[in-house]
Write a protein that holds these residues in place. Structure first.
Motif, mmCIF file in Angstrom:
data_model
loop_
_atom_site.group_PDB
_atom_site.id
_atom_site.type_symbol
_atom_site.label_atom_id
_atom_site.label_comp_id
_atom_site.label_asym_id
_atom_site.label_seq_id
_atom_site.Cartn_x
_atom_site.Cartn_y
_atom_site.Cartn_z
ATOM 1 N N VAL A 165 -5.817 31.010 -15.313
ATOM 2 C CA VAL A 165 -5.625 29.837 -15.170
ATOM 3 C C VAL A 165 -5.063 28.999 -16.149
ATOM 4 O O VAL A 165 -3.936 28.836 -16.691
ATOM 5 C CB VAL A 165 -6.601 28.217 -14.772
ATOM 6 C CG1 VAL A 165 -6.516 27.227 -14.873
ATOM 7 C CG2 VAL A 165 -6.955 29.389 -13.342
ATOM 8 N N SER A 166 -6.084 29.513 -16.997
ATOM 9 C CA SER A 166 -5.449 29.100 -18.969
ATOM 10 C C SER A 166 -3.968 29.779 -19.139
ATOM 11 O O SER A 166 -3.259 29.277 -20.055
ATOM 12 C CB SER A 166 -6.399 29.799 -20.268
ATOM 13 O OG SER A 166 -8.131 28.969 -19.338
ATOM 14 N N ALA A 167 -3.785 30.924 -18.754
ATOM 15 C CA ALA A 167 -2.335 31.538 -19.443
ATOM 16 C C ALA A 167 -1.448 30.392 -18.314
ATOM 17 O O ALA A 167 -0.149 30.415 -18.990
ATOM 18 C CB ALA A 167 -2.436 33.164 -18.887
ATOM 19 N N ALA A 168 -1.451 30.886 -17.580
ATOM 20 C CA ALA A 168 -0.407 30.092 -16.135
ATOM 21 C C ALA A 168 -0.041 28.903 -17.237
ATOM 22 O O ALA A 168 0.851 28.021 -17.224
ATOM 23 C CB ALA A 168 -0.723 29.699 -15.390
ATOM 24 N N ALA A 169 -1.535 27.587 -17.600
ATOM 25 C CA ALA A 169 -0.922 26.041 -17.893
ATOM 26 C C ALA A 169 -0.130 26.561 -19.042
ATOM 27 O O ALA A 169 0.648 26.138 -19.114
ATOM 28 C CB ALA A 169 -2.223 25.659 -18.034
ATOM 29 N N LYS A 170 -0.812 27.858 -20.099
ATOM 30 C CA LYS A 170 0.097 27.456 -20.920
ATOM 31 C C LYS A 170 1.592 27.919 -20.997
ATOM 32 O O LYS A 170 2.908 27.960 -21.796
ATOM 33 C CB LYS A 170 -0.722 28.767 -22.462
ATOM 34 C CG LYS A 170 -0.050 29.298 -23.899
ATOM 35 C CD LYS A 170 -0.459 29.754 -24.450
ATOM 36 C CE LYS A 170 -0.148 29.945 -25.998
ATOM 37 N NZ LYS A 170 -1.349 30.245 -27.089
ATOM 38 N N ALA A 171 1.597 29.134 -20.165
ATOM 39 C CA ALA A 171 3.371 29.649 -19.801
ATOM 40 C C ALA A 171 4.455 28.067 -18.824
ATOM 41 O O ALA A 171 5.913 28.679 -19.538
ATOM 42 C CB ALA A 171 2.543 30.318 -18.850
ATOM 43 N N LEU A 172 3.236 27.401 -18.771
ATOM 44 C CA LEU A 172 4.433 26.183 -17.790
ATOM 45 C C LEU A 172 4.061 25.348 -18.732
ATOM 46 O O LEU A 172 4.786 24.093 -18.670
ATOM 47 C CB LEU A 172 3.615 26.362 -16.486
ATOM 48 C CG LEU A 172 4.408 27.319 -15.588
ATOM 49 C CD1 LEU A 172 2.972 26.880 -14.216
ATOM 50 C CD2 LEU A 172 4.951 27.350 -14.998
ATOM 51 N N ILE A 174 1.982 23.122 -19.058
ATOM 52 C CA ILE A 174 0.873 22.294 -18.326
ATOM 53 C C ILE A 174 -0.512 22.119 -18.536
ATOM 54 O O ILE A 174 -0.669 23.081 -19.307
ATOM 55 C CB ILE A 174 1.735 21.750 -16.945
ATOM 56 C CG1 ILE A 174 0.865 23.011 -16.467
ATOM 57 C CG2 ILE A 174 2.490 21.876 -16.498
ATOM 58 C CD1 ILE A 174 0.902 23.682 -14.700
ATOM 59 N N GLY A 175 -1.837 21.046 -18.444
ATOM 60 C CA GLY A 175 -2.690 21.358 -18.417
ATOM 61 C C GLY A 175 -3.982 22.092 -17.503
ATOM 62 O O GLY A 175 -2.865 22.685 -16.572
ATOM 63 N N ARG A 176 -4.250 22.387 -18.134
ATOM 64 C CA ARG A 176 -5.343 23.657 -16.819
ATOM 65 C C ARG A 176 -5.855 23.118 -15.107
ATOM 66 O O ARG A 176 -5.821 23.058 -14.155
ATOM 67 C CB ARG A 176 -7.247 24.319 -17.397
ATOM 68 C CG ARG A 176 -6.709 25.044 -18.394
ATOM 69 C CD ARG A 176 -7.465 25.816 -19.322
ATOM 70 N NE ARG A 176 -8.809 25.485 -18.610
ATOM 71 C CZ ARG A 176 -9.919 25.754 -18.880
ATOM 72 N NH1 ARG A 176 -10.466 26.809 -20.249
ATOM 73 N NH2 ARG A 176 -11.220 25.722 -18.008
ATOM 74 N N ALA A 177 -6.219 21.649 -15.296
ATOM 75 C CA ALA A 177 -6.506 20.509 -14.770
ATOM 76 C C ALA A 177 -5.359 19.920 -13.477
ATOM 77 O O ALA A 177 -5.451 20.245 -12.599
ATOM 78 C CB ALA A 177 -6.759 18.843 -14.590
ATOM 79 N N SER A 178 -3.722 20.127 -14.194
ATOM 80 C CA SER A 178 -3.088 20.502 -13.000
ATOM 81 C C SER A 178 -2.978 21.614 -12.452
ATOM 82 O O SER A 178 -2.484 22.109 -11.149
ATOM 83 C CB SER A 178 -1.790 20.814 -13.846
ATOM 84 O OG SER A 178 -1.803 19.175 -14.676
ATOM 85 N N VAL A 179 -3.367 22.971 -13.122
ATOM 86 C CA VAL A 179 -3.396 24.547 -12.212
ATOM 87 C C VAL A 179 -4.187 24.460 -11.430
ATOM 88 O O VAL A 179 -3.659 24.917 -9.902
ATOM 89 C CB VAL A 179 -2.831 25.666 -13.279
ATOM 90 C CG1 VAL A 179 -3.457 27.073 -12.796
ATOM 91 C CG2 VAL A 179 -2.313 25.989 -13.873
ATOM 92 N N TYR A 180 -5.418 24.222 -11.774
ATOM 93 C CA TYR A 180 -6.398 23.732 -10.541
ATOM 94 C C TYR A 180 -5.885 22.799 -9.679
ATOM 95 O O TYR A 180 -6.367 23.218 -7.981
ATOM 96 C CB TYR A 180 -7.535 23.457 -11.503
ATOM 97 C CG TYR A 180 -8.538 24.240 -12.142
ATOM 98 C CD1 TYR A 180 -9.034 25.756 -11.468
ATOM 99 C CD2 TYR A 180 -8.469 24.164 -13.333
ATOM 100 C CE1 TYR A 180 -9.427 26.899 -12.165
ATOM 101 C CE2 TYR A 180 -9.123 25.059 -14.522
ATOM 102 C CZ TYR A 180 -9.473 26.526 -13.565
ATOM 103 O OH TYR A 180 -10.070 27.463 -14.571
ATOM 104 N N ARG A 181 -5.437 21.504 -9.679
ATOM 105 C CA ARG A 181 -4.774 20.954 -8.458
ATOM 106 C C ARG A 181 -3.529 21.536 -7.997
ATOM 107 O O ARG A 181 -3.638 21.440 -6.537
ATOM 108 C CB ARG A 181 -3.938 19.815 -9.233
ATOM 109 C CG ARG A 181 -5.322 18.000 -9.725
ATOM 110 C CD ARG A 181 -4.391 17.181 -9.408
ATOM 111 N NE ARG A 181 -4.302 16.941 -11.110
ATOM 112 C CZ ARG A 181 -3.971 17.266 -12.154
ATOM 113 N NH1 ARG A 181 -5.312 16.958 -12.094
ATOM 114 N NH2 ARG A 181 -3.614 16.917 -12.897
ATOM 115 N N ALA A 182 -2.805 22.543 -8.369
ATOM 116 C CA ALA A 182 -2.132 23.163 -7.946
ATOM 117 C C ALA A 182 -2.925 24.037 -6.722
ATOM 118 O O ALA A 182 -2.158 24.544 -5.704
ATOM 119 C CB ALA A 182 -0.892 23.548 -8.733
#
Length: 186
Positions: A165-172, A174-182
């Motif tokens: 999740v952290s890597a995806a958030a950084k790559a995009l 956006i915040g980690r919370a946004s990745v979890y919401r997605a």
């Protein structure tokens, strides 16, 4: 030997000309050491201000162009003045030609700081009213929800490519919370 210390600040990086103008005015006022930074006074930490205050010694003069460049509120201004005065440092505010070592100077700074805070509150109120009016007229949409637009990419990176999740958030970006919401939405 006493020093004349200057402090300059602008709220954003885009205000380069404003910062240069402050530096110029401080140098004209005789500042031999100028500390400057570009960040909002709302930020909890102003590292250059802290360095300038720490650098100041008894007998020095601490100079700013305007009180709002130094403090975020009247309370903050008075706290900074107290800190400097406890060190035996005089404070000058160029725009008001004020010397805060005198009772009259301190009174004027307090009154003007309160007026500046009042003015800022009025400005924010007008801004809120303007936004409400624009929304009612359908002209104000707010900022685009950038994280929501990247939800599919977040899911693809985590579930499809196995990123954390952290890597995806950084790559995009956006915040980690946004990745979890997605991820919850898919």
């Amino acid at each position: 030997m006493s020093a004349v210390i200057g402090y300059a600040r602008t709220s954003t990086i885009e205000q380069v000309a404003g910062l240069e103008a402050q530096r110029r005015d401080l140098e004209r006022a005789g500042c031999t050491k100028v500390f400057s930074e570009q960040l909002s006074s709302v930020d909890a930490k102003r590292p250059e201000l802290a360095r300038a205050i720490e650098w100041a010694r008894e007998g020095d003069v601490f100079v700013v162009t305007k009180p709002d460049r130094l403090a975020r509120s009247t309370k903050d201004l008075l706290a900074i003045l107290d800190t400097l005065q406890a060190k035996g440092v005089q404070v000058r505010i160029l725009s008001m030609d004020l010397d805060t070592t005198t009772p009259t100077g301190r009174l004027m700074v307090t009154v003007l700081g309160a007026v500046a805070a009042f003015e800022r509150d009025l400005m924010l109120e007008r801004q809120r009213e303007g936004i409400a009016k624009a929304k009612a007229e359908g002209k104000y949409k707010g900022r685009k929800p950038s994280a929501a637009l990247k939800a599919d990419d977040a899911v693809r990176l985590v579930k499809g490519e196995g990123l954390t999740v952290s890597a995806a958030a950084k790559a995009l970006g956006i915040g980690r919370a946004s990745v979890y919401r997605a991820l919850e939405g898919k």
